[in-house]
Design a protein around this motif. Sequence first.
Motif, PDB file in Angstrom:
ATOM      1  N   GLN A 139       0.824  -1.202   0.000  1.00 23.47           N
ATOM      2  CA  GLN A 139       0.000   0.000   0.000  1.00 23.47           C
ATOM      3  C   GLN A 139       0.860   1.256   0.000  1.00 23.47           C
ATOM      4  O   GLN A 139       0.565   2.224  -0.707  1.00 23.47           O
ATOM      5  N   ARG A 140       1.942   1.252   0.791  1.00 26.83           N
ATOM      6  CA  ARG A 140       2.825   2.423   0.826  1.00 26.83           C
ATOM      7  C   ARG A 140       3.431   2.698  -0.551  1.00 26.83           C
ATOM      8  O   ARG A 140       3.489   3.847  -1.002  1.00 26.83           O
ATOM      9  N   CYS A 141       3.891   1.641  -1.205  1.00 26.16           N
ATOM     10  CA  CYS A 141       4.483   1.814  -2.538  1.00 26.16           C
ATOM     11  C   CYS A 141       3.443   2.273  -3.549  1.00 26.16           C
ATOM     12  O   CYS A 141       3.706   3.182  -4.360  1.00 26.16           O
ATOM     13  N   ALA A 145       3.419   5.751  -5.702  1.00 20.91           N
ATOM     14  CA  ALA A 145       3.350   5.686  -7.159  1.00 20.91           C
ATOM     15  C   ALA A 145       2.166   6.498  -7.677  1.00 20.91           C
ATOM     16  O   ALA A 145       2.298   7.247  -8.661  1.00 20.91           O
ATOM     17  N   LEU A 146       1.014   6.370  -7.014  1.00 22.09           N
ATOM     18  CA  LEU A 146      -0.172   7.120  -7.431  1.00 22.09           C
ATOM     19  C   LEU A 146       0.072   8.623  -7.358  1.00 22.09           C
ATOM     20  O   LEU A 146      -0.263   9.360  -8.298  1.00 22.09           O
ATOM     21  N   ARG A 147       0.639   9.083  -6.251  1.00 21.64           N
ATOM     22  CA  ARG A 147       0.887  10.525  -6.111  1.00 21.64           C
ATOM     23  C   ARG A 147       1.790  11.034  -7.227  1.00 21.64           C
ATOM     24  O   ARG A 147       1.563  12.110  -7.786  1.00 21.64           O
ATOM     25  N   THR A 148       2.802  10.257  -7.541  1.00 17.77           N
ATOM     26  CA  THR A 148       3.757  10.705  -8.551  1.00 17.77           C
ATOM     27  C   THR A 148       3.159  10.676  -9.944  1.00 17.77           C
ATOM     28  O   THR A 148       3.303  11.630 -10.720  1.00 17.77           O
ATOM     29  N   TYR A 149       2.479   9.576 -10.282  1.00 23.91           N
ATOM     30  CA  TYR A 149       1.837   9.507 -11.600  1.00 23.91           C
ATOM     31  C   TYR A 149       0.840  10.655 -11.782  1.00 23.91           C
ATOM     32  O   TYR A 149       0.783  11.286 -12.847  1.00 23.91           O
ATOM     33  N   ARG A 150       0.047  10.914 -10.754  1.00 20.98           N
ATOM     34  CA  ARG A 150      -0.952  11.980 -10.867  1.00 20.98           C
ATOM     35  C   ARG A 150      -0.308  13.345 -11.019  1.00 20.98           C
ATOM     36  O   ARG A 150      -0.798  14.199 -11.769  1.00 20.98           O
ATOM     37  N   ALA A 151       0.801  13.558 -10.311  1.00 21.62           N
ATOM     38  CA  ALA A 151       1.497  14.844 -10.411  1.00 21.62           C
ATOM     39  C   ALA A 151       2.109  15.050 -11.793  1.00 21.62           C
ATOM     40  O   ALA A 151       2.134  16.168 -12.312  1.00 21.62           O
ATOM     41  N   VAL A 152       2.601  13.962 -12.390  1.00 16.20           N
ATOM     42  CA  VAL A 152       3.293  14.066 -13.684  1.00 16.20           C
ATOM     43  C   VAL A 152       2.334  13.959 -14.861  1.00 16.20           C
ATOM     44  O   VAL A 152       2.408  14.725 -15.824  1.00 16.20           O
TER      45      VAL A 152
END
Length: 218
Positions: A139-141, A145-152
């Motif tokens: 879940q942490r990973c 990953a979700l935060r980064t994909y959404r930001a980019v």
Amino acid sequence: GDRSEAERWRGRHLEVLVSLSALLRRRAGEESGRGSGGGNGEDDGARRTRLLGEIGEAVQLVGEAIGALGGGTAVGPGRRSAEMEQYEAALAIKTDAHGCGGTGSTDGGTDGTPHESVADALFLMGRHHQRSRSYRSAQRCYDRALRTYRAVLGHECIPVSSVLHDIGVMYHGRGDHGAARKCLGRSLSMRIALLGSDDLSVADGHCWVGKIERERGE
């Protein structure tokens, strides 16, 4: 017999992959230690970033190959699998490439800019943890990953739908069918919008949603 020969073949190839990774990681260490002060300014810094990024991607691919050969199981208590070791190394090299110092504690550069390739490594780490039933680590990973994909890439993209799908499958494995249905439904809607109804990943999403609805008696 045939099984023994197959095991020897697998063992030899795993050894080659681990050795290749060691060479790549040593090269990344040399490049990281050299820094960007070679007199060429931004050109040298860009070269370093590109080279470390490519090495990180190569180490990640080695991890995927090791996993495909069955190297995803830890050989003893408290030890990581050979596959996970590659993903962690890839994450460290990629974060170093983009200015994070190689700690893996952030998902982008020192200016706060996230980077998609870091999310790719985190996603693979999440999948590995999930297969090992280490759900908290997964879940942490996945969250990072979700935060980064959404930001980019934005909130509506294929990588985000893939992470949501895997989170939904993980919730199903934990018996939380409500959370699983929510994540899988969001992933499926995204895939339909982006890929069309005929894509194979859409069919897979429909199967999972239908499975959960049947299990919930809907």
